[in-house]
Scaffold this motif. Structure first.
Motif, PDB file in Angstrom:
ATOM      1  N   ARG A   1       0.953  -4.834  -0.532  1.00  0.00           N
ATOM      2  CA  ARG A   1       1.042  -5.150   0.905  1.00  0.00           C
ATOM      3  C   ARG A   1       1.786  -4.049   1.647  1.00  0.00           C
ATOM      4  NH1 ARG A   1       4.294 -10.503  -0.010  1.00  0.00           N
ATOM      5  NH2 ARG A   1       5.520  -8.919  -1.087  1.00  0.00           N
TER       6      ARG A   1
ATOM      7  N   HIS B   1      -0.297  -0.922   1.806  1.00  0.00           N
ATOM      8  CA  HIS B   1      -1.340  -1.031   2.823  1.00  0.00           C
ATOM      9  C   HIS B   1      -0.771  -0.822   4.222  1.00  0.00           C
ATOM     10  CE1 HIS B   1      -4.789  -2.368   5.022  1.00  0.00           C
ATOM     11  NE2 HIS B   1      -4.108  -3.360   5.558  1.00  0.00           N
ATOM     12  N   ALA B   2       0.354  -1.461   4.495  1.00  0.00           N
ATOM     13  CA  ALA B   2       0.961  -1.332   5.827  1.00  0.00           C
ATOM     14  C   ALA B   2       1.316   0.130   6.095  1.00  0.00           C
ATOM     15  CB  ALA B   2       2.216  -2.204   5.922  1.00  0.00           C
TER      16      ALA B   2
ATOM     17  N   GLU C   1      -1.860   2.247   6.635  1.00  0.00           N
ATOM     18  CA  GLU C   1      -2.524   1.983   7.902  1.00  0.00           C
ATOM     19  C   GLU C   1      -1.757   2.603   9.074  1.00  0.00           C
ATOM     20  OE1 GLU C   1      -5.115  -1.866   8.361  1.00  0.00           O
ATOM     21  OE2 GLU C   1      -3.193  -2.107   9.367  1.00  0.00           O
ATOM     22  N   GLU C   2      -0.439   2.432   9.056  1.00  0.00           N
ATOM     23  CA  GLU C   2       0.349   2.961  10.173  1.00  0.00           C
ATOM     24  C   GLU C   2       0.360   4.491  10.180  1.00  0.00           C
ATOM     25  OE1 GLU C   2       1.001   1.210  12.513  1.00  0.00           O
ATOM     26  OE2 GLU C   2       0.987  -0.825  11.725  1.00  0.00           O
TER      27      GLU C   2
ATOM     28  N   ARG D   1       6.982   0.484  13.127  1.00  0.00           N
ATOM     29  CA  ARG D   1       5.868  -0.456  12.942  1.00  0.00           C
ATOM     30  C   ARG D   1       5.788  -0.932  11.501  1.00  0.00           C
ATOM     31  NH1 ARG D   1       2.786   3.379  16.177  1.00  0.00           N
ATOM     32  NH2 ARG D   1       1.775   4.038  14.258  1.00  0.00           N
ATOM     33  N   VAL D   2       5.990  -0.005  10.564  1.00  0.00           N
ATOM     34  CA  VAL D   2       5.923  -0.391   9.150  1.00  0.00           C
ATOM     35  C   VAL D   2       7.000  -1.430   8.848  1.00  0.00           C
ATOM     36  CG1 VAL D   2       6.334   0.414   6.791  1.00  0.00           C
ATOM     37  CG2 VAL D   2       4.860   1.735   8.306  1.00  0.00           C
TER      38      VAL D   2
ATOM     39  N   ARG E   1       6.315  -4.804  10.039  1.00  0.00           N
ATOM     40  CA  ARG E   1       5.258  -5.468   9.264  1.00  0.00           C
ATOM     41  C   ARG E   1       5.735  -5.905   7.887  1.00  0.00           C
ATOM     42  NH1 ARG E   1      -0.475  -2.367   9.658  1.00  0.00           N
ATOM     43  NH2 ARG E   1      -0.995  -3.880   8.061  1.00  0.00           N
ATOM     44  N   ILE E   2       6.527  -5.037   7.233  1.00  0.00           N
ATOM     45  CA  ILE E   2       6.849  -5.354   5.839  1.00  0.00           C
ATOM     46  C   ILE E   2       8.097  -6.218   5.682  1.00  0.00           C
ATOM     47  CG2 ILE E   2       5.709  -3.268   4.995  1.00  0.00           C
ATOM     48  CD1 ILE E   2       8.454  -2.060   4.475  1.00  0.00           C
TER      49      ILE E   2
ATOM     50  N   ALA F   1      -7.905  -7.849   6.229  1.00  0.00           N
ATOM     51  CA  ALA F   1      -7.504  -7.601   7.611  1.00  0.00           C
ATOM     52  C   ALA F   1      -8.724  -7.688   8.525  1.00  0.00           C
ATOM     53  CB  ALA F   1      -6.844  -6.235   7.721  1.00  0.00           C
TER      54      ALA F   1
ATOM     55  N   PRO G   1       0.508 -10.480  13.290  1.00  0.00           N
ATOM     56  CA  PRO G   1       1.669 -10.342  12.412  1.00  0.00           C
ATOM     57  C   PRO G   1       2.848 -11.130  12.988  1.00  0.00           C
ATOM     58  CG  PRO G   1       0.724  -8.200  12.867  1.00  0.00           C
ATOM     59  CD  PRO G   1       0.031  -9.180  13.765  1.00  0.00           C
TER      60      PRO G   1
END
Lengths: 587, 117
Positions: free
Chosen positions: A229, A232-233, A236-237, A548-549, A552-553, B65, B76
């Motif tokens: 997870r 992935h985050a 993506e960022e 942002r990461v 999200r995490i 996603a 989120p």
């Protein structure tokens, strides 16, 4: 027993010695009796042999039937282990998500002796394997080997269709194929294997022996420290930012500040490791562990920590940063000039090159070198990957090097070195080796105490200050108390630096009152755009990625958000030497 | 003339022979069954393995996603949406200070009363 012996024996036992018999008659009588005796003897011997055999058989029967210890094998029992020997264990992430496994496939072979016509067979095979040319297939079928490999890893569909063709002389063989289920997501860190399932890069190569020798039948996969997870985050960022700022690449890493476990490692651009052959392609270059860069102002964290730890400066000491330093043919100036006397937190917050250089001079080159070595920044790491970059250390270490290294130029390290160094600064001062193997839950990983806990505590405040008041404000993730440092470095080129080719880095940790994770994002050659008012510096490109990461995490990693304006948080993290709330920083 | 002893032995050996044959055939049958079961188990194991791989493949985060954005419209979680359990259910103006144990009991009481009604 020979005839003679038997006869003698019999005679002695049964027959009374002939007393007065005519010798002639005795002779004929004996002659007549001989065949009978011979037969009897043979019968006796045969009987004895058979008896022996039966005793052996009976013994074996007893062994199998009653003692059950005979290795009685049945056809059925042997079957289970004979096939299905993958020879390489699965790799799962820290939460048990399957990342790499072996899947059974079939390969097509041709037996030259029985193939009727290579051309005819090739024509028909072309309908199923269109990626070959006709000549190519004919050549493969009529190749040197009698048992010629035509195609590896057929899909079940292809195998079915070839079977339908009913070509004589062609056969299938079961093989195992390494499959990376997450595709390009873990390309650099997991690496990939060759067609014979031997690791060629990444963890697959670094831990090849372990992965191959672990019993696959035990069903226990190999658990890496990575978290899908988080990976992935981060991917993506980073991709988002690379696209937004038209960069040529990026890198990122997330490590656990208290164990050294790497939770995510991203190097972009990436590639799909499935069915890949070894190549010198640029995309395979692991920027995080192998690439070495001059990481710019992020190094000031080490400079300030060094000066604090040696007791050279205190939080309210400072330096005059109003005039650029001229040394040899270089001029050291500030990117965000304040043109005044700055105290230590201000030097850090405004990322003053002049202040950092003066601070490093006060510490001294020898001690600076010793400090960086203690933090592990001058030596290559021992990693579970073969792609390891060794820092480029200046020799000799002159005064000018001391000054430039203070703000991150003249010493190239890998982004992993930087992330792990920051982890050491904020975790209470304990240096641990980064690892890609999951450590037992709740275990305390031993490390070396390289800086004092008091210095570490001050560094937390300073790093937090950069995000609340300084150059890293875009890295803020409300509720998660991010702290960190920006670093924008010009890429070194022949004879100097390229002003337009930047490496923008942000390294941050969270939550800052008790840091758990360190997040690093690096953008390679970002170009400023309208949304960043033309800036391509780390504060505009890399810092938002980290922010942002983290937002999200953090919920995924079970970090409880806090009210950043609560009094205890302010008490723990504020720097009283700087008047809070006054916007002093520029980007 | 056949002696009764010999007769007995012949009879015994015939019986043993028949029994042996029967056992042999039964064992063969069982072995065939075992082989089949083992093959079946191996096939199932392989199928499970492939299905696990497929499950992991289908759970790729980028795919999830995409599906989530197409079908669910989930966002989120923001930090502001999270709060600790103990900060909830705090009466804003506690009239009578009660121990948490008593409060819990009272709560359970209310719930059961409500259920009975």
């Amino acid at each position: 027993m020979t005839d003679l012996a038997t006869r003698t024996w019999k005679r002695l036992l049964h027959e009374p010695p002939p007393l007065s018999v005519d010798p002639e008659q005795r002779l004929s009588e004996a002659r007549a009796r001989r065949p009978i005796e011979m037969a009897r003897t043979r019968l006796l011997i045969a009987g004895a042999v058979f008896a022996l055999c039966f005793v052996v058989l009976a013994g074996r029967l007893l062994e199998i039937g009653i003692l059950k210890e005979g290795n009685a094998r049945s056809d059925g029992g042997a079957r289970l282990t004979s096939d299905a020997a993958p020879g390489r264990v699965d790799i799962v992430d820290r939460n048990g998500v399957l990342l790499a496994t072996n899947l059974p496939t079939v390969s097509l072979y041709a037996d030259q002796e029985t193939v009727l016509s290579a051309e005819g067979a090739a024509d028909r095979l072309l309908t199923v394997l269109p990626r070959y040319s006709r000549e190519d297939l004919v050549e493969r079928i009529t190749g040197k080997a009698r048992h010629a490999l035509i195609e590896r890893n057929l899909t079940p569909d292809q195998a079915f269709q070839i079977n339908q063709l009913g070509l004589p002389g062609f056969s299938f063989e079961r093989t195992e194929r390494r499959v990376y289920l997450q595709g390009p997501l873990f390309s650099h860190v997991l690496g990939y294997t060759d067609v014979d399932n031997h690791g060629l890069s990444g963890i697959e190569a670094g831990l090849d022996a372990t992965l191959r020798t672990t019993e696959p039948e035990s069903g226990r996969p190999f658990t890496v420290s990575l978290d899908m997870r988080v990976q992935h985050a981060l991917t993506e960022e980073l991709n988002h930012s690379i696209e937004e700022f038209s960069a040529i690449g990026g890198a990122g890493v997330v490590i656990d500040a208290n164990t050294g476990e790497v939770l995510a490692l991203v190097s972009l651009p990436s590639f799909d490791p499935n069915g890949r052959r070894k190549s010198d392609d640029d995309v395979e270059f692991n920027r995080v562990t192998k690439g070495i860069y001059e990481l710019g102002s992020t190094f000031k964290a080490f400079t300030v920590a060094m000066a604090l730890d040696y007791g050279v400066v205190d939080m309210n000491d400072g330096y005059d940063a109003s005039h650029p330093i001229k040394i040899a043919r270089y001029t050291i100036r500030d990117d965000h000039p304040q043109n005044r006397w700055l105290n230590v937190p201000e030097i850090f917050m405004h990322s003053s090159n002049i202040g950092a250089a003066k601070m490093a001079l006060d510490v001294g080159g020898e001690r600076q070198r010793e400090f960086l070595e203690r933090l592990g920044l001058l030596n290559a790491y021992q990693l579970e990957l073969p792609e390891v970059g060794a820092p480029a250390v200046p020799k000799p270490w002159r005064e000018i090097n001391t000054m430039t290294i203070a703000f991150g130029h003249g010493l190239s390290i890998t982004p992993l070195h930087l992330a792990n160094g920051i982890a050491t600064l904020v975790n209470g001062g304990v240096l641990r080796r980064p690892t890609f193997v999951k450590q037992p839950e709740g275990a305390t990983i031993s490390g070396d105490q390289v800086i004092s806990p008091a210095t570490s505590e001050k560094m937390r405040r300073l790093l937090r200050l950069v995000v609340t008041e300084g150059t890293g404000q875009k890295a803020a993730a409300p509720g998660y108390l991010v702290g960190g440092k920006t670093g924008t470095a010009e890429k070194a080129a022949v004879g100097g630096y390229q002003r337009k080719s930047l490496i923008s880095t942000f390294v941050g940790a969270f939550p800052m009152q008790n840091p758990r994770y360190v997040v690093l994002a690096m953008i390679d050659e970002p170009k400023g755009n309208r949304s960043s008012f033309g800036f391509a510096t780390a504060g505009w490109t890399a810092a938002p990625v980290v922010g942002r990461v983290i937002s999200r995490i953090a919920p995924l990693l079970g970090i409880e958000p806090v009210d950043e304006d609560a009094d205890p948080i302010h008490r723990e993290l504020d720097v009283k030497e700087v008047s809070q709330g006054a916007r002093l920083a520029s980007f | 003339m056949i002696r009764p002893g010999a007769l007995l032995w012949i009879g015994a050996s015939v019986i043993v022979a028949i029994a042996l044959f029967l056992i042999v055939y039964r064992v063969k049958g069982l072995e065939k069954e075992l082989t089949l079961l083992n093959q079946e188990a191996a096939a199932h194991e392989e199928a499970i393995h492939v299905l696990k791989a497929e499950w992991s493949f289908l759970n790729r985060p980028d795919r999830l996603a995409e599906l989530a954005s197409r079908h669910l419209g989930l966002q989120p979680v923001a930090a502001a949406q999270l709060t600790a359990g103990q900060s909830l259910d705090q009466p804003s103006t506690p009239t009578v200070p009660v121990s948490s144990g008593e409060r819990l009991q009272g709560m359970l009481q209310r719930i059961t009363d409500g259920g009975e009604r």
